[in-house]
Design a protein around this motif. Structure first.
Motif, PDB file in Angstrom:
ATOM      1  N   GLY A 250       0.832  -1.201   0.000  1.00 31.47           N
ATOM      2  CA  GLY A 250       0.000   0.000   0.000  1.00 31.47           C
ATOM      3  C   GLY A 250       0.862   1.244   0.000  1.00 31.47           C
ATOM      4  N   VAL A 251       0.292   2.337  -0.485  1.00 27.00           N
ATOM      5  CA  VAL A 251       0.975   3.635  -0.463  1.00 27.00           C
ATOM      6  C   VAL A 251       0.069   4.629   0.258  1.00 27.00           C
ATOM      7  N   ILE A 252       0.641   5.332   1.236  1.00 24.28           N
ATOM      8  CA  ILE A 252      -0.120   6.348   1.975  1.00 24.28           C
ATOM      9  C   ILE A 252       0.530   7.712   1.746  1.00 24.28           C
ATOM     10  N   VAL A 253      -0.273   8.684   1.325  1.00 19.50           N
ATOM     11  CA  VAL A 253       0.256  10.041   1.144  1.00 19.50           C
ATOM     12  C   VAL A 253      -0.352  10.978   2.183  1.00 19.50           C
ATOM     13  N   GLY A 254       0.514  11.501   3.045  1.00 19.28           N
ATOM     14  CA  GLY A 254       0.123  12.536   4.002  1.00 19.28           C
ATOM     15  C   GLY A 254       1.068  13.705   3.836  1.00 19.28           C
ATOM     16  N   PHE A 255       1.110  14.568   4.851  1.00 21.87           N
ATOM     17  CA  PHE A 255       2.012  15.714   4.736  1.00 21.87           C
ATOM     18  C   PHE A 255       3.453  15.271   4.962  1.00 21.87           C
ATOM     19  N   ASP A 256       4.333  15.638   4.039  1.00 20.32           N
ATOM     20  CA  ASP A 256       5.736  15.231   4.118  1.00 20.32           C
ATOM     21  C   ASP A 256       6.601  16.354   3.563  1.00 20.32           C
ATOM     22  N   GLU A 257       7.279  17.070   4.447  1.00 27.30           N
ATOM     23  CA  GLU A 257       8.106  18.194   3.971  1.00 27.30           C
ATOM     24  C   GLU A 257       9.365  17.702   3.263  1.00 27.30           C
ATOM     25  N   TYR A 258       9.619  16.383   3.313  1.00 23.15           N
ATOM     26  CA  TYR A 258      10.749  15.825   2.572  1.00 23.15           C
ATOM     27  C   TYR A 258      10.309  15.155   1.273  1.00 23.15           C
ATOM     28  N   PHE A 259       9.101  15.433   0.858  1.00 23.26           N
ATOM     29  CA  PHE A 259       8.579  14.940  -0.430  1.00 23.26           C
ATOM     30  C   PHE A 259       9.592  15.284  -1.526  1.00 23.26           C
ATOM     31  N   ASN A 260       9.938  14.304  -2.359  1.00 17.15           N
ATOM     32  CA  ASN A 260      10.891  14.604  -3.440  1.00 17.15           C
ATOM     33  C   ASN A 260      10.732  13.625  -4.611  1.00 17.15           C
ATOM     34  N   TYR A 261      11.621  13.757  -5.564  1.00 11.68           N
ATOM     35  CA  TYR A 261      11.546  12.959  -6.797  1.00 11.68           C
ATOM     36  C   TYR A 261      11.689  11.469  -6.499  1.00 11.68           C
ATOM     37  N   LYS A 262      12.560  11.138  -5.571  1.00 17.26           N
ATOM     38  CA  LYS A 262      12.756   9.717  -5.252  1.00 17.26           C
ATOM     39  C   LYS A 262      11.483   9.113  -4.655  1.00 17.26           C
ATOM     40  N   LYS A 263      10.869   9.842  -3.758  1.00 20.38           N
ATOM     41  CA  LYS A 263       9.642   9.334  -3.128  1.00 20.38           C
ATOM     42  C   LYS A 263       8.519   9.177  -4.156  1.00 20.38           C
ATOM     43  N   MET A 264       8.450  10.129  -5.089  1.00 15.86           N
ATOM     44  CA  MET A 264       7.442  10.020  -6.158  1.00 15.86           C
ATOM     45  C   MET A 264       7.696   8.794  -7.016  1.00 15.86           C
ATOM     46  N   THR A 265       8.969   8.556  -7.311  1.00 16.32           N
ATOM     47  CA  THR A 265       9.356   7.398  -8.127  1.00 16.32           C
ATOM     48  C   THR A 265       8.923   6.104  -7.438  1.00 16.32           C
ATOM     49  N   LEU A 266       9.230   6.009  -6.150  1.00 17.09           N
ATOM     50  CA  LEU A 266       8.893   4.792  -5.408  1.00 17.09           C
ATOM     51  C   LEU A 266       7.370   4.608  -5.317  1.00 17.09           C
ATOM     52  N   ALA A 267       6.658   5.694  -4.963  1.00 15.24           N
ATOM     53  CA  ALA A 267       5.198   5.588  -4.827  1.00 15.24           C
ATOM     54  C   ALA A 267       4.568   5.142  -6.145  1.00 15.24           C
ATOM     55  N   ALA A 268       4.992   5.765  -7.240  1.00 17.49           N
ATOM     56  CA  ALA A 268       4.410   5.430  -8.543  1.00 17.49           C
ATOM     57  C   ALA A 268       4.714   3.992  -8.929  1.00 17.49           C
ATOM     58  N   THR A 269       5.919   3.540  -8.607  1.00 18.77           N
ATOM     59  CA  THR A 269       6.304   2.172  -8.959  1.00 18.77           C
ATOM     60  C   THR A 269       5.482   1.158  -8.154  1.00 18.77           C
ATOM     61  N   TYR A 270       5.333   1.403  -6.866  1.00 25.82           N
ATOM     62  CA  TYR A 270       4.499   0.496  -6.057  1.00 25.82           C
ATOM     63  C   TYR A 270       3.052   0.503  -6.544  1.00 25.82           C
ATOM     64  N   LEU A 271       2.562   1.686  -6.895  1.00 26.98           N
ATOM     65  CA  LEU A 271       1.155   1.805  -7.321  1.00 26.98           C
ATOM     66  C   LEU A 271       0.912   1.229  -8.713  1.00 26.98           C
TER      67      LEU A 271
END
Ligand SMILES: [Mg+2]
Length: 296
Positions: free
Chosen positions: A147-168
């Motif tokens: 599962g992927v959970i998106v909440g508030f994350d001030e360290y949101f970045n390109y790597k995290k987007m890459t991982l979330a999209a890949t899992y999803l």
């Protein structure tokens, strides 16, 4: 829609058992108390009203919220706090029967709340990868993620987007978001992007729609109902945001009070009221909780 004065407030109070308060923009702005808030809550408490604090803000656990309320002088008990960190954990545990591990974009308090409710998550905080973009296509993945959970994350970045999209990209991977608030209220002219702004990026890259936990959506209301028997006719939602607080109240058949002490201006309210049909029209409005307590 009516402007509430102290007398109307008194009348409303006598017909209401459950008071649901939004926090940011109603009780406080950042770490600054909004005048009249403590007096209003203390008064309702003295009238033996049931009070819940229903917030979309996912940055804190319930334990951390108790500390914040107490520091600012608000009387509070742990069971009164319905924040999205808790409501997300409640949903995953009791509705999804979630198994496996969630990739979490969030802050430490959110992780702590989820873990205490038995939801296994990834680490949170800064996560950087350096190197050529080519190397990113072989970025290491965690095979346990379901599962992927998106909440508030001030360290949101390109790597995290890459991982979330890949899992999803696995259609069996669950997709959950705490809220869609575009900004955080700051009380200054600085615009701080809220969880909803981060969520838009993840939705776009994954081309998927999440289950959203917070107001105006139903999971947070289901979580609240698990804590108390809520008679909708005798419940009011007090909040500063039309699209979340007021829509939430209207969708669930609650009375609604908009406070102009947060993100909504009088001009925005007038614009909403001019629309022929809208789920975001409050039944009452007031400048702030102070207006109500002062005139009582
Ligand atoms: Mg608010």
């Amino acid at each position: 829609m009516e402007l509430l004065n102290g007398k109307d407030w008194e009348l409303l109070i006598s017909n209401i058992d459950n008071f649901l308060f939004d926090c940011d923009g109603v009780l406080w702005e950042g770490n600054t108390i909004i005048p009249g808030g403590v007096e209003a809550i203390t008064y309702l408490k003295s009238r033996n009203k049931r009070i819940f604090f229903v917030t979309n803000n996912s940055t804190k656990s319930r334990v951390e919220y108790v500390k914040k309320f107490t520091t600012l002088g608000y009387p509070v008990e742990f069971e009164q706090i319905i924040c999205t960190a808790f409501a997300t954990g409640y949903y995953m545990k009791n509705v999804l029967n979630f198994e496996g591990k969630a990739y979490l974009m969030g802050r430490p308090g959110f992780k702590q709340e989820l873990n205490e409710l038995g939801i296994n998550t990834s680490k949170v905080g800064p996560d950087l990868t350096s190197g050529e973009l080519d190397a990113w296509s072989s970025i290491p993945l965690d095979p346990d993620i379901t599962g992927v959970i998106v909440g508030f994350d001030e360290y949101f970045n390109y790597k995290k987007m890459t991982l979330a999209a890949t899992y999803l990209s696995d259609p069996n991977c669950k997709f959950i978001a705490t809220n869609e608030d575009n900004i955080l209220p700051t009380g200054t002219k600085v615009i701080l992007p809220g969880s909803g702004s981060l969520l838009e990026a993840v939705k776009f890259v994954s081309q998927r729609e999440p289950v959203v936990i917070g107001k105006p959506h139903s999971p947070i209301f289901e979580c609240l109902k698990s804590m108390a028997n809520i008679d909708q006719d005798r419940t009011v939602m007090v909040g500063d945001r039309l699209g979340t607080d007021i829509a939430f109240g209207n969708r669930n058949g609650l009375k609604t009070v908009l406070t102009l002490s947060g993100v909504t201006s009088r001009e925005q309210l007038d614009k909403e009221l001019a629309k022929p049909a809208s789920e975001c029209k409050p039944k009452f409005y007031t400048n702030s909780l102070q207006t109500l307590t002062k005139e009582m």
